[in-house]
Design a protein around this motif. Structure first.
Motif, PDB file in Angstrom:
ATOM      1  N   ALA A  49       0.830  -1.214   0.000  1.00 57.75           N
ATOM      2  CA  ALA A  49       0.000   0.000   0.000  1.00 57.75           C
ATOM      3  C   ALA A  49       0.860   1.257   0.000  1.00 57.75           C
ATOM      4  N   SER A  50       1.914   1.279   0.825  1.00 53.01           N
ATOM      5  CA  SER A  50       2.751   2.478   0.872  1.00 53.01           C
ATOM      6  C   SER A  50       3.626   2.598  -0.370  1.00 53.01           C
ATOM      7  N   ALA A  51       3.951   1.482  -1.005  1.00 55.17           N
ATOM      8  CA  ALA A  51       4.675   1.542  -2.274  1.00 55.17           C
ATOM      9  C   ALA A  51       3.815   2.178  -3.354  1.00 55.17           C
ATOM     10  N   ALA A  52       2.526   1.864  -3.361  1.00 53.38           N
ATOM     11  CA  ALA A  52       1.627   2.477  -4.343  1.00 53.38           C
ATOM     12  C   ALA A  52       1.567   3.989  -4.142  1.00 53.38           C
ATOM     13  N   ARG A  53       1.521   4.433  -2.893  1.00 50.02           N
ATOM     14  CA  ARG A  53       1.530   5.879  -2.618  1.00 50.02           C
ATOM     15  C   ARG A  53       2.868   6.485  -3.036  1.00 50.02           C
ATOM     16  N   SER A  54       3.947   5.770  -2.787  1.00 50.14           N
ATOM     17  CA  SER A  54       5.265   6.264  -3.164  1.00 50.14           C
ATOM     18  C   SER A  54       5.397   6.396  -4.676  1.00 50.14           C
TER      19      SER A  54
ATOM     20  N   THR B 231       6.957 -11.137  -2.628  1.00 52.85           N
ATOM     21  CA  THR B 231       6.585  -9.736  -2.383  1.00 52.85           C
ATOM     22  C   THR B 231       7.344  -8.808  -3.316  1.00 52.85           C
ATOM     23  N   LEU B 232       8.616  -9.058  -3.487  1.00 54.86           N
ATOM     24  CA  LEU B 232       9.421  -8.233  -4.391  1.00 54.86           C
ATOM     25  C   LEU B 232       8.960  -8.353  -5.833  1.00 54.86           C
ATOM     26  N   ARG B 233       8.506  -9.530  -6.205  1.00 58.78           N
ATOM     27  CA  ARG B 233       7.974  -9.696  -7.571  1.00 58.78           C
ATOM     28  C   ARG B 233       6.719  -8.844  -7.764  1.00 58.78           C
ATOM     29  N   THR B 234       5.855  -8.828  -6.756  1.00 56.19           N
ATOM     30  CA  THR B 234       4.656  -7.985  -6.830  1.00 56.19           C
ATOM     31  C   THR B 234       5.033  -6.512  -6.906  1.00 56.19           C
ATOM     32  N   LEU B 235       6.017  -6.101  -6.120  1.00 56.55           N
ATOM     33  CA  LEU B 235       6.482  -4.712  -6.174  1.00 56.55           C
ATOM     34  C   LEU B 235       7.055  -4.375  -7.541  1.00 56.55           C
TER      35      LEU B 235
END
Length: 263
Positions: A76-81, A124-128
């Motif tokens: 969620a915070s990556a999407a905001r970033s 998780t990193l793949r999703t990011l």
């Protein structure tokens, strides 16, 4: 010109007596790219209109790579970033194995990393990386040292970080190879950059000990610069270091150390 590296400097660690916007302008006026950390405490509109070219910024605010609640938070915070990175035209967003708190200490220290944690972190990193691809940005996973600055951080070593990035093998996930941290934890810096070259999204530097500019410690950064030139690295080298005295002098030393590798 073709070949060579671009140089950047971290505004969080230089010109500490000045407001953030003025720090950014000082760095940019030297023809350097600018790096920032936490974007949530900054005036993004002011940064976007500063005329500076940004190289990297923090890619998350909370969360981690391995626990269900932590994964939800980091995504969620990556999407905001990513939204902020779009406003700043910032190409790279920095990640760590877990969220860091006051003094750079992990919010959830991990002493033993299990095989399940490795697999979950890679997922998780793949999703990011897929989020980054959709946004036209690249996430970079930074190695950290656990001996001095970040005890209890999982996946912290350069070897571990490279293993994860290599396992995911996605163009929008790369390694932020921090040579200050690598020198403390592993050494063999030229071998490290040579092995990691296909997976490096950025290189960060500071001298050891002290985490100040090149020339204040034991690392021969002129030799590192020559090696980067020899192996054909053409990305960014960022100074993520405290100034031992004057910030302008620190940037002079940084530029001198990497003159042989610069574009």
């Amino acid at each position: 010109m073709t070949g060579g590296v671009d140089l950047a400097a971290c505004a969080e660690m230089l010109y500490l007596d000045l407001p953030m916007l003025e720090r950014i302008r000082r760095i940019s006026d030297r023809g350097l790219l600018v790096e920032i950390w936490d974007w949530s405490n900054k005036d993004i509109d002011a940064l976007a209109s500063s005329g500076a070219e940004f190289s990297s910024m923090t890619g998350y605010l909370t969360g981690n790579l391995t626990e269900p609640d932590g994964i939800a938070e980091i995504l969620a915070s990556a999407a905001r970033s990513l939204d902020v990175a779009d406003r700043l035209a910032c190409p790279r967003l920095n990640l760590h194995g877990t969220g860091l708190g006051e003094g750079g200490l992990p919010l959830r220290p991990v002493q033993v990393v299990t095989p399940t944690m490795w697999l979950t972190a890679a997922d998780t990193l793949r999703t990011l990386a897929e989020l980054g691809e959709k946004a036209g940005r690249t996430f970079v996973l930074e190695n950290l040292n656990v001996a001095v600055d970040h005890p209890g951080t999982p996946f912290a070593s350069a070897a571990d970080t490279l293993s994860l990035v290599r396992a995911v093998d996605h163009p929008h996930l790369r390694m932020n190879l921090d040579l200050y941290h690598a020198q403390i934890g592993e050494g063999n810096l030229i071998e490290s950059v040579t092995e990691a070259l296909p997976y490096i999204g950025e290189i960060q530097v500071a001298d050891v000990p002290g985490r100040c500019e090149p020339g204040t410690g034991e690392v021969n950064y002129a030799a590192v610069a020559s090696a980067l030139k020899r192996i054909g690295y053409t990305g960014v080298v960022g100074l993520e270091a405290w100034a031992s005295a004057d910030s302008d002098d620190a940037l002079d030393a940084f530029e001198t150390a990497f003159a042989a590798a610069r574009r």
